[in-house]
Design a protein around this motif. Structure first.
Motif, PDB file in Angstrom:
ATOM      1  N   LEU A  89     -26.501  -3.856  -3.372  1.00  0.00           N
ATOM      2  CA  LEU A  89     -26.666  -3.963  -1.920  1.00  0.00           C
ATOM      3  C   LEU A  89     -28.030  -4.575  -1.599  1.00  0.00           C
ATOM      4  N   ASN A  98     -24.915  -5.905   5.440  1.00  0.00           N
ATOM      5  CA  ASN A  98     -24.459  -5.879   4.049  1.00  0.00           C
ATOM      6  C   ASN A  98     -22.957  -6.086   3.970  1.00  0.00           C
ATOM      7  N   TYR A 101     -21.801  -9.671   4.928  1.00  0.00           N
ATOM      8  CA  TYR A 101     -22.482 -10.789   4.269  1.00  0.00           C
ATOM      9  C   TYR A 101     -21.500 -11.874   3.813  1.00  0.00           C
ATOM     10  N   ARG A 151     -17.956  -3.820   1.772  1.00  0.00           N
ATOM     11  CA  ARG A 151     -18.352  -5.226   1.622  1.00  0.00           C
ATOM     12  C   ARG A 151     -17.326  -5.994   0.787  1.00  0.00           C
TER      13      ARG A 151
END
Length: 363
Positions: A89, A98, A101, A151
């Protein structure tokens, strides 16, 4: 109806100079399944995962994802995402940045409102709704793992690759996260491929487990198949625990094998297939299949208790005799405890049903 494969390894070999890290891997990964690579350090499981991800390229053979050969295709052009052991991260970004992204790097870049919506949905899936403004260092280890998962799933990959993502968690949190991860996989319907050296982790979460040994696939099967029907001593020893008794085949009795062990002891065992008389084998006997009875019990084998280890829900007994050698028996708490003395040094009888042991060729 057969489930279509989402990925395949076809005769895949990976070499680093003179070292062969993976040899002749043939594997079909099914759409929507949870598959684990399980094995000790250096067995080739992480190499196999990295070849699926595109971080390593096969020296020989083909890697296919969604029916397409991806040899030479870089990671960012494959329909996969990876959760690393240390999560990777970005400490200078908050949780929302995060998670978003990967979306932010797309070209053309999606509108900010769309990114925010997808990030919010991903955080909700991993039960972190409302945590978007938190900094990474303000999150616990379990929460950071969920951020890494969010993520990875926000891009909606066809395969999610997990490289020992729970290694840094304590035992209780790891158990809780195993349940959550399996629930998330069912909810998303994405194929999960996990690398782990923790057999409990693999057995508790996986639809199938691929056991690796020295760069090769030793056996693939459901957790139940691997535990109840291992095809080699290596698998029987690595998945769960087992007692091994060296023996020699005397003959077959239907689908059972008759064998002679140390001191001429007779055994009847299950067998994966016919075995010729005279074949040297090992008998695999799970500790929970060994029953302890008072000395002199019919069909019992005289043994002495050498160690008694209390483990809460069960007690582990180490037994020894000249004829059999060393055995481990697991007795559930309270089972038969009042019937006989189970203290260290006690003489007892060890029993198991005919066909309880499994005959395996020596390897």
């Amino acid at each position: 109806m057969d489930v279509q494969p989402i990925a395949e390894l076809r005769a895949v070999t990976k070499r680093y100079g003179l070292v062969t890290a993976a040899r002749g891997l043939n594997l079909t990964i099914r759409q929507g399944e949870f598959l684990s690579f399980l094995g000790p350090s250096g067995c080739g499981k992480t190499t196999a995962l990295r070849m699926l991800a595109g971080f390593e390229q096969a020296t020989e053979g083909e890697v296919l994802i969604d029916g397409r050969v991806v040899n030479g295709v870089p990671p960012h052009l494959r329909p996969v995402n990876m959760v690393f052991q240390q999560y990777a991260l970005f400490p200078h970004m908050n949780v929302a940045r995060n998670v978003g992204y990967g979306l932010d790097q797309r070209r053309p870049r999606p509108p900010a409102a769309e990114i925010a919506q997808e990030v919010g949905r991903a955080l909700q899936m991993v039960r972190l709704a409302g945590f978007g403004d938190r900094r990474i260092w303000e999150m616990s280890g379990g929460q950071q793992q969920r951020v890494a998962l969010a993520r990875a799933i926000v891009n909606r990959p066809k395969i999610l690759l997990l490289d020992e993502p729970m290694a840094a968690l304590d035992k209780k949190l790891r158990h809780d996260m195993q349940i959550e991860l399996k629930s998330l996989q069912r909810e998303l319907g994405i194929t999960f491929v996990l690398v782990t050296h923790d057999q409990e982790e693999a057995l508790s979460m996986s639809d199938r487990v691929c056991i690796m040994n020295q760069g090769q696939i030793a056996q693939i099967g459901t957790p139940e198949d691997l535990y109840d029907r291992p095809q080699s001593r290596y698998v029987a020893d690595f998945v769960g625990r087992s007692n091994f008794i060296p023996s020699r085949v005397v003959g077959m009795a239907g689908d059972r094998v008759r064998a002679r062990g140390p001191q001429g002891l007779a055994f009847t065992a299950r067998t994966p297939g016919p075995l010729a008389a005279g074949t040297e084998i090992v008998l695999s006997l799970r500790p929970e299949d060994v029953r302890i009875a008072p000395l002199g019990a019919p069909d019992g084998h005289p043994m002495r208790i050498t160690h008694r280890i209390f483990l809460g829900e069960h007690t582990e007994y180490h037994l020894s005799s000249v004829a059999i050698g060393h055995l481990v028996a697991v007795v559930p708490r309270g089972a038969d405890a009042a019937a006989h003395d189970l203290e260290v040094g006690a003489e007892v009888a060890a029993l198991w049903r005919d066909g309880g042991p499994l005959a395996l060729t020596k390897d």
